[in-house]
Enzyme design. Structure first.
Site, short mmCIF file in Angstrom:
data_model
loop_
_atom_site.label_atom_id
_atom_site.label_comp_id
_atom_site.label_asym_id
_atom_site.label_seq_id
_atom_site.Cartn_x
_atom_site.Cartn_y
_atom_site.Cartn_z
N PRO A 1 51.97 33.02 30.37
CA PRO A 1 51.31 33.83 29.39
C PRO A 1 50.20 32.78 28.46
CG PRO A 1 52.42 31.65 29.19
CD PRO A 1 52.90 31.95 30.39
N GLY A 2 49.13 31.77 29.38
CA GLY A 2 48.22 31.41 29.22
C GLY A 2 47.68 29.87 28.99
N GLY A 3 48.91 29.35 29.61
CA GLY A 3 48.46 27.70 29.88
C GLY A 3 47.56 27.58 30.83
N GLU B 1 46.74 39.82 34.18
CA GLU B 1 47.72 39.69 33.75
C GLU B 1 48.35 41.45 34.71
OE1 GLU B 1 52.04 39.28 34.38
OE2 GLU B 1 50.48 37.72 33.78
N CYS C 1 55.17 27.81 41.47
CA CYS C 1 56.72 26.75 40.75
C CYS C 1 57.80 26.28 41.54
CB CYS C 1 57.45 26.93 39.46
SG CYS C 1 57.75 28.25 39.22
N CYS D 1 47.15 35.05 37.66
CA CYS D 1 48.80 35.41 37.42
C CYS D 1 48.72 35.11 36.20
CB CYS D 1 49.46 35.92 38.30
SG CYS D 1 49.47 36.00 39.95
N ALA D 2 47.91 34.97 34.58
CA ALA D 2 47.51 34.06 33.81
C ALA D 2 48.75 33.92 32.14
CB ALA D 2 46.37 35.13 33.52
#
Length: 471
Positions: free
Chosen positions: A115-117, A136, A233, A112-113
């Site tokens: 925005p790319g962090g 994604e 989160c 679940c990538a």
């Protein structure tokens, strides 16, 4: 300044039994504190900020003393750093513990990538022989993921757009799977108070069911003795420790304890039934937002994907490949392939993996898109400009001032005194932003319009409002 925080109904009560939860300190932190600003430096395009303080659980990561306008920093657009919430960087601490280059090369999935962090973090942690697949699920979020990975510059990256169940066909393909699962979002309440509007106990239950489905879908794709890194989160026990117990009940996995320093303030927990290790981040205890993370090792084999050779692969056009080689570094180590009119390149060691993934997944980025050949001329792609494969010496280079760089990134007209003609890299402080075609009386700006800065720069000390307009 004290803020009047109205938590969702029954939210605080629902966390009373959560490990390490301290309601008065938690409430006070949300009422008084502002979220810290942190960045990860791309060591292959390194820059620095004034008065940086290290994030202790992540390499090359730092807290900033204030929040600048990243939108109007050309170094951000060049991929020199990534703005990432500090707690989420704990993935690096896990990777350091389980990654051993002697056991590689590794194939790593970030499920679940966007925005790319996490993907850029993983990209920095992996060697060139390792392969990162950044997936994604939501189609509209794929472009921002691809853009951020393009900026980061590594070539051993493939971006996909698939539902988790599609990965079940890739049996035993991945050595590490990172699942930062969709969740109820309570860990972001301080940073994003609007997230409170979506929280409810019913939503927590729905998220738990979805998290379990996602993990079940991708479980077959993890190799025996491979690792699953699970994170949310959320503070809710149901989405965290309870999911670990579910995993241990359903599959043959063992929990992996991650070394931490007590001074960091991270709460180490164990699930009720299987005593699986988990790591909780509370903003009243750590300098970061809410996070839960855990790591499990798979102890069984669920089969291996059958790799079918692509017999219909057209014969390579070696003449055109020879034309491409001067534009890239270490050309002999690369596999060149064509997609429609575009030439792409990826390390030869990843060719078999690429062809396997092409059979099962919808690929949105594969290695580095070099560009198109028009006769003897390469019409270079933006991906090449920001890639570490780029041989800068094969092109003109134009150093821009700050004002010129911002105008270039906005695709505004600006004066440029250039005597040379042809394709030129547009650089700021020697970091490449993109391409321009220099002509006798003008310059054609080839910066992609989809990622241009949309707002007007108010000056070098830009406001945070402008940052929100970054595409």
């Amino acid at each position: 300044m004290t803020k009047n925080i109205q938590f969702p109904y029954n939210f605080i009560e629902s966390l009373q039994q959560a490990p390490g939860f301290n309601a008065p300190a938690f409430i006070e932190t949300h009422a008084q504190d502002t979220a810290p600003t942190s960045v990860r430096i791309n060591q292959l395009k390194a820059v620095s900020f004034p008065n940086m303080q290290p994030v202790p659980w992540c390499r090359n990561a730092f807290y900033l003393e204030s929040r600048p306008s990243f939108t109007f920093d050309p170094r951000f657009h060049a991929g020199c750093y990534y703005v990432q919430e500090a707690s989420s960087m704990f993935i690096d601490q896990i990777i350091q513990h389980i990654y051993n280059s002697d056991n590689g090369p590794y194939r790593v999935l970030d499920l679940c990538a966007a925005p790319g962090g996490k993907s850029t973090l993983l990209s920095s942690a992996l060697s060139d022989d390792d392969l990162l697949v950044a997936n994604e699920i939501i189609k509209t979020r794929v472009p921002i993921l691809t853009d951020n990975l393009n900026r980061w510059g590594r070539s051993n990256v493939i971006v996909t757009n698939n539902d988790p169940k599609a990965f079940g066909k890739l049996k035993g393909f991945f050595d590490i799977a990172v699942v930062d699962a969709p969740c109820s979002g309570s860990g972001m309440f301080r940073k994003d108070p609007q997230a409170m509007e979506e929280w409810s106990e019913a939503n927590v239950q729905l998220c738990q069911q979805r998290q379990e489905r996602i993990l079940a879908d991708i479980y077959p794709a993890v190799a025996e003795d491979g690792y699953i890194i699970y994170s949310t989160c959320s503070y809710s026990y149901e989405e965290n420790e309870a999911v670990l117990d579910w995993l241990c009940n359903e599959f043959d996995v063992e929990s992996v304890q991650i070394p931490i320093d007590a001074r960091w303030g991270i709460v180490e927990t164990q699930s009720a039934q299987h005593k699986a290790w988990g790591y909780r981040f509370y903003p009243d205890k750590v300098n970061g937002e809410g996070l839960f993370a855990a790591c499990l090792r798979k102890r069984e084999s669920t089969g291996n994907v059958h790799v079918r050779k692509n017999k219909d692969q057209p014969k390579p056009n070696y003449k055109e490949i020879d034309q491409l080689k001067p534009y890239v570094n270490n050309a002999e180590s690369l596999y060149f392939f064509k997609l429609n009119d575009d030439w792409l390149a990826i390390g030869k060691q990843h060719r078999e993996s690429l062809e396997t993934l092409q059979q099962y997944l919808y690929l949105k980025k594969s290695g580095v898109r070099l560009g198109k050949l028009a006769g003897k001329e390469l019409i270079p792609d933006h991906e090449l400009a920001q890639s570490l494969l780029l041989n800068k010496n094969a092109f003109l280079q134009t150093e821009l001032s700050y004002e010129q760089a911002i105008a270039y990134l906005r695709k505004d007209n600006f004066e440029l005194n250039a005597n040379a003609k042809g394709w030129s890299l547009m650089n700021f402080e020697e970091h490449t932003l993109g391409w321009a075609k220099l002509l006798p009386n003008r310059m054609n700006n080839y910066y992609p319009k989809e990622i241009r800065i949309m707002s007007q720069a108010p000056g070098r000390q830009a406001t945070d409002e402008a940052e929100a307009s970054l595409v």
